[in-house]
Design an enzyme around this catalytic site. Sequence first.
Site, PDB file in Angstrom:
ATOM      1  N   LYS A   1      13.987   6.137 -16.209  1.00 23.11           N
ATOM      2  CA  LYS A   1      13.039   5.445 -17.169  1.00 23.11           C
ATOM      3  C   LYS A   1      12.028   6.412 -17.507  1.00 23.11           C
ATOM      4  CE  LYS A   1      13.788   0.704 -15.770  1.00 23.11           C
ATOM      5  NZ  LYS A   1      13.310  -0.447 -14.743  1.00 23.11           N
ATOM      6  N   ARG A  30      -5.709  -5.391  -0.527  1.00 24.11           N
ATOM      7  CA  ARG A  30      -6.862  -5.371  -1.034  1.00 24.11           C
ATOM      8  C   ARG A  30      -7.569  -6.787  -1.155  1.00 24.11           C
ATOM      9  NH1 ARG A  30      -5.138  -1.789  -5.967  1.00 24.11           N
ATOM     10  NH2 ARG A  30      -3.227  -3.261  -5.256  1.00 24.11           N
TER      11      ARG A  30
HETATM   12  P1  ADP Z   1       3.179  -1.110  -5.763  1.00 23.39           P
HETATM   13  O1  ADP Z   1       3.422  -0.358  -7.182  1.00 23.39           O
HETATM   14  O2  ADP Z   1       4.066  -0.923  -4.892  1.00 23.39           O
HETATM   15  O3  ADP Z   1       1.734  -1.696  -5.737  1.00 23.39           O
HETATM   16  P2  ADP Z   1       0.852   1.281  -5.570  1.00 23.39           P
HETATM   17  O4  ADP Z   1       1.060   2.573  -5.787  1.00 23.39           O
HETATM   18  O5  ADP Z   1       0.138   0.417  -6.417  1.00 23.39           O
HETATM   19  O6  ADP Z   1       2.339   0.540  -5.475  1.00 23.39           O
HETATM   20  O7  ADP Z   1       0.427   0.767  -4.107  1.00 23.39           O
HETATM   21  C1  ADP Z   1       0.988   1.182  -2.831  1.00 23.39           C
HETATM   22  C2  ADP Z   1       0.290   0.329  -1.672  1.00 23.39           C
HETATM   23  O8  ADP Z   1      -0.865   0.923  -1.563  1.00 23.39           O
HETATM   24  C3  ADP Z   1       0.148  -1.072  -1.865  1.00 23.39           C
HETATM   25  O9  ADP Z   1       0.572  -1.672  -0.324  1.00 23.39           O
HETATM   26  C4  ADP Z   1      -1.100  -1.394  -2.207  1.00 23.39           C
HETATM   27  O10 ADP Z   1      -1.573  -2.637  -1.946  1.00 23.39           O
HETATM   28  C5  ADP Z   1      -1.940  -0.238  -1.563  1.00 23.39           C
HETATM   29  N1  ADP Z   1      -2.993   0.088  -2.196  1.00 23.39           N
HETATM   30  C6  ADP Z   1      -3.311   0.348  -3.535  1.00 23.39           C
HETATM   31  N2  ADP Z   1      -4.398   0.252  -4.072  1.00 23.39           N
HETATM   32  C7  ADP Z   1      -5.134   0.622  -2.808  1.00 23.39           C
HETATM   33  C8  ADP Z   1      -6.497   0.823  -2.238  1.00 23.39           C
HETATM   34  N3  ADP Z   1      -7.560   0.985  -3.094  1.00 23.39           N
HETATM   35  N4  ADP Z   1      -6.818   0.749  -1.002  1.00 23.39           N
HETATM   36  C9  ADP Z   1      -5.731   0.162  -0.004  1.00 23.39           C
HETATM   37  N5  ADP Z   1      -4.546   0.138  -0.451  1.00 23.39           N
HETATM   38  C10 ADP Z   1      -4.222   0.117  -1.777  1.00 23.39           C
END
Ligand code: ADP
Length: 154
Positions: A45, A95
């Site tokens: 992708k 969050r």
């Molecule tokens: P996904 O695409 O699986 O949501 P992310 O990279 O966005 O992957 O997030 C990975 C994990 O980190 C998820 O559990 C998300 O809720 C958590 N996460 C994302 N941003 C934050 C933050 N600012 N503080 C704490 N946890 C976070």
Amino acid sequence: MDNNKRVALFPGSFDPFTKGHEDIVLRGLKLFDQIIIAIGYNSQKQNRYIEIDRMIGLIEKSFANEERVSVITYNELTAGLAHKTGARFLLRGLRNTTDFEFENSVSQMNRYLFKELETVFLITSPTYAAISSSIIREVHKYGADVNEFLPYEL
Ligand code: ADP
């Protein structure tokens, strides 16, 4: 594989990995012996904002002094990867209620797929609650400095 070791998988897109993610890992290290940061990535992708090899390098550098943290990529069911790596725990950050609604269904499904798998949720530290990878991408795309929100320099 040492079954007594508490290994957790921290799965996500991490595009990019933020201080919010770092906070979850650092707090997770108090609960687990080892944390594997698993970046979901499909080489067919190629739709990442930050190139995968660069992101892996930056995360590894951020945890250079922490040998209990490692970084891998995967393109399969998270539950299957957990089984393969000997991780009995999934680590996720929460969050807000939107995260909760989604994570609730995903964790039920993961436990259905791999009975031993427990998802452990850590509520985001208030300082990082408003940080999301998508907002960081958006702001960075238009040339603003986002380093304040990242555990490394972009
Ligand atoms: P996904 O695409 O699986 O949501 P992310 O990279 O966005 O992957 O997030 C990975 C994990 O980190 C998820 O559990 C998300 O809720 C958590 N996460 C994302 N941003 C934050 C933050 N600012 N503080 C704490 N946890 C976070």
